[in-house]
Enzyme design. Structure first.
Site, PDB file in Angstrom:
ATOM      1  N   THR A 187      -8.758   0.491 -10.088  1.00  0.00           N
ATOM      2  CA  THR A 187      -8.295  -0.719  -9.430  1.00  0.00           C
ATOM      3  C   THR A 187      -8.413  -1.900 -10.389  1.00  0.00           C
ATOM      4  OG1 THR A 187      -9.082   0.208  -7.330  1.00  0.00           O
ATOM      5  CG2 THR A 187      -8.455  -2.104  -7.310  1.00  0.00           C
ATOM      6  N   GLY A 218     -13.469  -1.955  -7.491  1.00  0.00           N
ATOM      7  CA  GLY A 218     -14.801  -1.442  -7.210  1.00  0.00           C
ATOM      8  C   GLY A 218     -14.896  -0.522  -6.017  1.00  0.00           C
ATOM      9  N   GLY A 219     -13.773   0.040  -5.530  1.00  0.00           N
ATOM     10  CA  GLY A 219     -13.855   0.951  -4.392  1.00  0.00           C
ATOM     11  C   GLY A 219     -14.445   0.255  -3.178  1.00  0.00           C
ATOM     12  N   SER A 256     -10.120  -0.941   0.630  1.00  0.00           N
ATOM     13  CA  SER A 256     -11.152  -1.969   0.514  1.00  0.00           C
ATOM     14  C   SER A 256     -10.682  -3.166  -0.303  1.00  0.00           C
ATOM     15  CB  SER A 256     -12.409  -1.379  -0.139  1.00  0.00           C
ATOM     16  OG  SER A 256     -12.975  -0.377   0.670  1.00  0.00           O
ATOM     17  N   ASP A 309      -8.027   8.367   0.338  1.00  0.00           N
ATOM     18  CA  ASP A 309      -8.537   7.236   1.120  1.00  0.00           C
ATOM     19  C   ASP A 309      -8.332   7.429   2.614  1.00  0.00           C
ATOM     20  OD1 ASP A 309      -9.666   5.831  -0.900  1.00  0.00           O
ATOM     21  OD2 ASP A 309      -8.174   4.236  -0.984  1.00  0.00           O
ATOM     22  N   THR A 324      -3.944  -0.812  -7.452  1.00  0.00           N
ATOM     23  CA  THR A 324      -4.739   0.359  -7.801  1.00  0.00           C
ATOM     24  C   THR A 324      -3.901   1.628  -7.846  1.00  0.00           C
ATOM     25  OG1 THR A 324      -6.774   1.565  -7.201  1.00  0.00           O
ATOM     26  CG2 THR A 324      -5.320   0.913  -5.395  1.00  0.00           C
ATOM     27  N   VAL A 325      -4.435   2.642  -8.507  1.00  0.00           N
ATOM     28  CA  VAL A 325      -3.971   4.031  -8.354  1.00  0.00           C
ATOM     29  C   VAL A 325      -5.103   4.879  -7.765  1.00  0.00           C
ATOM     30  CG1 VAL A 325      -2.157   4.024 -10.106  1.00  0.00           C
ATOM     31  CG2 VAL A 325      -4.536   4.491 -10.789  1.00  0.00           C
ATOM     32  N   ASN A 326      -6.149   4.224  -7.276  1.00  0.00           N
ATOM     33  CA  ASN A 326      -7.344   4.800  -6.664  1.00  0.00           C
ATOM     34  C   ASN A 326      -8.363   5.206  -7.725  1.00  0.00           C
ATOM     35  OD1 ASN A 326      -8.911   5.323  -4.417  1.00  0.00           O
ATOM     36  ND2 ASN A 326      -8.297   7.461  -4.298  1.00  0.00           N
ATOM     37  N   ARG A 357       0.839  -1.190   0.000  1.00  0.00           N
ATOM     38  CA  ARG A 357       0.000   0.000   0.000  1.00  0.00           C
ATOM     39  C   ARG A 357       0.878   1.245   0.000  1.00  0.00           C
ATOM     40  NH1 ARG A 357      -4.927   1.989  -1.415  1.00  0.00           N
ATOM     41  NH2 ARG A 357      -6.159   2.855   0.302  1.00  0.00           N
TER      42      ARG A 357
END
Length: 592
Positions: free
Chosen positions: A388, A479-480, A460, A430, A406-408, A115
């Site tokens: 993501t 999917g956040g 998430s 986030d 992811t890159v958000n 992360r």
């Protein structure tokens, strides 16, 4: 061969389909999901290698590396790196991810936390406007939205500790594709248009994405020579090829030229963290999944342990959905107040994972009435489908990798540091940058997820393994905040007997405590079920409601990728989400 999405009529219809498949011969399947013959199968090892990812080029890269003598972990590096090249809309070297790995030889599961971390300059006050409000633009766009990337460090760590091949060999497919280019697909072009105004603020981004001032269009060949060079340096020099030296200097210069404050210490000090996965039992399955700083594992354990006593298959669709939604509501309430980076906050994990605690939450569910979210206790003091990506891998030795990266948001921060080809993330959003203020996915946080230098924002992302006496599955999705509930529905699908492709195609719905509503994809629920849920007191937010003045849900969500090894019949199958036309699940036989 193209795959069409089945018309969803709710979870119950797919349960019925599973029962019918048990007594009827199979229809012809897409060759990409065809089971491998069990001629060489002993029951101890899978009969081949399988990769399911969001892009066919990434799937092929993973399989290629295994043909060259690599294991599932080398293939995970290759697949991840190619996705970083072909899916800048979703992930990349400028972002981070979680790698859930199973080593067949030792039987060990390990969670690699790559992360992003907050730079030393992180201060929540920097996200306030002059009048004390929240600066949404700074939180989501440009240099202050970006955390220190973790994905390159994960590649180095996994290659050194778990791989069988040199890192440069595993990165070679990504280097080649970055240099030669790949065809721009519809989702890429559409996503760029959605973020174009932000992307074109920055000269480094314009130099990568624009050709003679023209934005990428479907069918164009998209080349990234600077990114190829960065990948090559990473392969040759390892950690120092990205976090020190020329690339690091250019990353710092690119961020700081736009007003950010990165330092050499921020980059050189980055470390991945090996964490113990969360494990729990659900029916006959052992579920192995993501620990904090992912919120997914704890939330999923709570939801499944709340639901376990009910025979969901015996309930009608309205009642089943009601109970699943109420479990979601309670898990997301706890996510809001208790979860964050375990290196910075004390998480009551033992309590949250306790079956007794789940029983207490279950006792608060009224079987015939929705629980208004504001009635659940909460004290402030103690939506995205393109962003993501996930892939799942099983190799012929039984090693497994479930990876979500992811890159958000779409194309992350929009900022490419000149000379690197690296598109940076916008993961700082986030964090709970302002207590009680929802982030881009509508989820709130408080002190546990408050920003601090070096801290990792709550996520998430939920890569997951399922294992029973006769089946092993790997699954995950983008999917956040809806990642958690999509993986939950996937687990319930496998528990109901669905195959990998049916699990990937399951219709989806979601509740996250606040806002207090059920959101769903198009066609997930029958009209009778929607009416039934509303009669119980639920607010149901459907895609068509947008036209009537409501908020409306997205028509389709996520991009679930899964692999299933059936040890009983000796088959290995993959499922790739039919919502994504460029994804691929592919199996190759290997004689053991």
């Amino acid at each position: 061969m193209s795959r069409s999405r089945p018309t969803p009529t709710g979870f119950g219809a797919l349960l019925l389909a599973a029962l019918l498949l048990a007594v009827a011969p199979s229809c012809a399947r897409d060759a990409r999901q065809a089971p491998v013959p069990a001629a060489e199968q002993t029951g101890e090892r899978p009969p081949g290698n399988a990769v399911a990812s969001a892009h066919a080029l990434a799937t092929e890269a993973g399989l290629q590396i295994m043909r060259e003598g690599g294991n599932a972990f080398d293939a995970a590096i290759a697949t991840s790196a190619v996705l970083s090249v072909v899916e800048p809309i979703s992930s990349g070297l400028g972002g981070g991810g979680f790698f859930l790995l199973h080593d067949a030889r030792s039987g060990r599961d390990v969670f690699i936390d790559a992360r992003e971390t907050a730079p030393a300059s992180m201060d929540a006050d920097r996200y306030r406007t002059a009048d004390g409000g929240f600066d949404r633009d700074r939180a989501e766009n440009g240099p202050w939205s970006a955390g220190i990337p973790g994905l390159p460090a994960a590649f180095v760590h996994i290659a050194e500790r778990y791989g069988a091949l040199p890192l440069a060999q595993s990165l070679a497919p990504a280097v080649r594709i970055a240099e030669e280019g790949f065809p721009v697909y519809a989702r890429f072009a559409r996503g760029y248009q959605a973020r174009r105004a932000v992307m074109e603020r920055y000269p480094g981004t314009r130099s990568v994405f624009l050709v003679d001032g023209r934005a990428p269009q479907e069918g164009d060949v998209f080349r990234q020579p600077e990114l190829a060079r960065t990948l090559r340096l990473l392969g040759e020099r390892g950690f120092d090829g990205f976090y020190r030296g020329d690339v690091a200097d250019k990353l710092i210069a690119g961020v700081n030229a736009e007003g950010g404050q990165w330092t050499a210490g921020d980059l050189a000090g980055y470390r991945v963290v090996e964490r113990e996965p969360i494990r729990f039992r659900y029916h006959g399955w052992t579920v192995t999944t993501a620990p904090p700083p992912s919120s997914g594992g704890i939330a999923m354990a709570q939801m499944l342990q709340i639901l376990e006593p009910w025979d969901l298959a015996a309930l009608d669709e309205t009642q089943r959905t009601h109970l699943v939604v109420e479990s979601m509501r309670r898990a997301f309430r706890d996510r809001t107040f208790f979860l964050g980076d375990p290196d910075f906050v004390r998480i009551p994990q033992r309590t949250l994972l306790s079956r007794d605690y789940a029983a207490g939450l279950r006792a608060t569910i009224h079987p015939a009435r929705a629980t208004p979210s504001d009635l659940l206790s909460g004290e402030a003091t103690p939506l995205e489908d393109e962003e993501t990506t996930h892939f799942s891998i099983v190799d012929a030795q039984g090693n497994r990798a479930g990876v979500t990266q992811t890159v958000n948001l779409l194309f992350g921060s929009g900022l490419v540091a000149p000379g690197t080809g690296v598109l940076l993330n916008n993961e700082m959003d986030d964090f709970a940058l302002q207590p009680g203020v929802p982030n881009a996915f509508g989820v709130m946080g408080f002190e546990a997820n408050a920003p601090q230098p070096g801290k990792r924002p709550l996520s998430s992302m939920t890569p997951t393994f399922l294992e029973s006496d006769d089946r092993v599955a790997v699954l995950g999705t983008p999917g956040g905040s809806r990642i958690i509930t999509m993986v939950l529905l996937g687990i319930l699908g496998y528990d109901a007997g669905l195959d990998a492709q049916a699990v990937a195609a399951l219709p989806r719905y979601h509740h996250q405590w606040t806002p207090d509503r059920i959101s769903a994809e198009s066609g997930t629920f029958s009209g009778a079920t929607v009416a039934g849920l509303r009669a119980l007191g639920h607010t149901v937010d459907l895609p068509g409601d947008r036209a009537a003045g409501g908020r409306g849900s997205s028509h389709v969500w996520g991009n679930l990728q899964t692999v299933l090894w059936n040890r009983r019949d000796g088959t290995l199958t993959g499922g790739s989400d039919p919502r994504n036309p460029v994804g691929e699940a592919k199996v190759e036989p290997v004689a053991n």
